[in-house]
Enzyme design. Sequence first.
Site, mmCIF file in Angstrom:
data_model
loop_
_atom_site.group_PDB
_atom_site.id
_atom_site.type_symbol
_atom_site.label_atom_id
_atom_site.label_comp_id
_atom_site.label_asym_id
_atom_site.label_seq_id
_atom_site.Cartn_x
_atom_site.Cartn_y
_atom_site.Cartn_z
ATOM 1 N N ASP A 196 23.479 44.176 33.746
ATOM 2 C CA ASP A 196 24.599 43.384 33.141
ATOM 3 C C ASP A 196 25.910 43.741 34.002
ATOM 4 O O ASP A 196 26.913 44.418 33.805
ATOM 5 C CB ASP A 196 24.956 43.703 31.739
ATOM 6 C CG ASP A 196 25.966 42.547 31.211
ATOM 7 O OD1 ASP A 196 26.224 42.008 32.172
ATOM 8 O OD2 ASP A 196 26.306 42.921 30.080
ATOM 9 N N TYR B 91 24.662 49.487 34.283
ATOM 10 C CA TYR B 91 25.917 48.780 34.182
ATOM 11 C C TYR B 91 25.827 48.626 32.500
ATOM 12 O O TYR B 91 26.127 47.684 31.749
ATOM 13 C CB TYR B 91 26.265 47.436 34.409
ATOM 14 C CG TYR B 91 26.005 47.488 36.128
ATOM 15 C CD1 TYR B 91 26.886 47.904 37.113
ATOM 16 C CD2 TYR B 91 24.682 46.965 36.528
ATOM 17 C CE1 TYR B 91 26.726 47.973 38.284
ATOM 18 C CE2 TYR B 91 24.583 46.841 37.981
ATOM 19 C CZ TYR B 91 25.730 47.360 38.878
ATOM 20 O OH TYR B 91 25.315 47.361 40.152
ATOM 21 N N CYS C 114 43.185 29.067 29.650
ATOM 22 C CA CYS C 114 42.352 28.107 29.575
ATOM 23 C C CYS C 114 42.281 27.192 30.816
ATOM 24 O O CYS C 114 43.274 26.899 31.480
ATOM 25 C CB CYS C 114 42.469 27.197 28.217
ATOM 26 S SG CYS C 114 41.899 27.935 26.894
ATOM 27 N N CYS D 141 49.723 28.010 30.349
ATOM 28 C CA CYS D 141 49.157 29.465 30.324
ATOM 29 C C CYS D 141 47.899 29.402 31.169
ATOM 30 O O CYS D 141 47.205 28.260 31.279
ATOM 31 C CB CYS D 141 49.076 29.881 28.862
ATOM 32 S SG CYS D 141 47.182 29.992 28.429
ATOM 33 N N CYS E 10 28.118 37.335 34.629
ATOM 34 C CA CYS E 10 29.285 36.407 34.145
ATOM 35 C C CYS E 10 29.882 35.712 35.192
ATOM 36 O O CYS E 10 31.063 35.277 35.481
ATOM 37 C CB CYS E 10 30.410 37.559 33.527
ATOM 38 S SG CYS E 10 30.653 39.020 34.633
#
Length: 401
Positions: free
Chosen positions: A329, A263, A88, A85, A356
């Site tokens: 952000d 944001y 991860c 998958c 991020c």
Amino acid sequence: MELNAQERLKVGEVIQVEIGPVAHGGHFVARHNGQVIFVRHGITGEMVKIKITAVSSKIAHADVIEVITAATSRITPPCKYAGKCGGCDFQHIDLATQRDFKAEIVKEQFLRIGKMDLVELGFDLKLTSVEPADGMHWRTRMDFAVSPSGAIGFFGARSNEVVEIKDCLIADERMNVAELANRSWKSDARVEVAVSSTNEISVMRSGRSISGPTQIVEQVGGSSFKISPVAFWQSHKAAPVTLVKAALAQLGAKNGDHICDLYAGVGLFAAVLLKEVGDRGFITLIESDKTAVADARKVFLNKENVKILQGLVAQQLPIVKRADLILLDPPRTGAGEVVIKQIVKFRPRKIVYIACDPAALARDAKTLADAGYKLDHIEAFDFFPMTQHIECVAGFAPAKE
């Protein structure tokens, strides 16, 4: 070095390589006859056999299919879907080493893109771990794809094929993924699940609620947020509280300050900052997503010293007249040069950037440096264990003349 046709790697080819350094994006770098290969499921220093999955003019992609010499940090993945998958990237690596690799990625991005050596600048960057300590069952937002046979799953890495699952070890246990997996879904659906800090569970199918509340309540630092389950919210259960503390510590807000929250989402940071600036202060939120703005308007109803602007930051920021502090952000793509140049025109005494994506942060950090703002703080959090994702909080202050 230009490779001739005979030397070029081909999809499906199996070769033996030594795995080199970690790369941004969940890969490790290897080389074969001068060609760069981005390899999944390897670890630096390992000797492995890999199968080529894609080839372009400059790089190739591959998966490890056999480990000949294993790294000491290699472990048996706890999940049976690891490597299949696309959710991860690092389940085959122990958690401490995962964090070391992620710190390396941030430093490499700053060096290569931002032209800053974090070590030379005095930053001993290490990823801060958060509970749960085992890196499992932390994710409170899940977006499942549905296979042609009606089973939930995730798209495989670099693939449009859905890998069907019966459980997910990084999903919050309150979601009961096994029960969702036993249902039959329409094959063109998306199944979105959200678990709130107040133990509410929402299940939506392609944007329509099928169980649980249509508005969920999140609580952070004494503030309550009644929001749509699909509005952006940090997915790690510990992230909202941890990030609010980190941002407040760096901003140093004072009574009477004017703050721009860019944001802003549903106003996670603004709600806490409002207490810091008091009645004499003012906060302007800018957010483009209509759902998040609608939620934010409810959160800040009757707050006269809060203004919410809906639209792109680059278009709305020129409306703002004053900003002593700026918090941003941005999404994975970062803020970009236009927004950064607008920000520095305010000459804020501090800019706090929550990121991020370390590549976008490094690029924007360089733009800030060129505009007279120096990096004076950076920390990274492991809010995404088992995956390649990294969250950073960076602080910038005016460089001394």
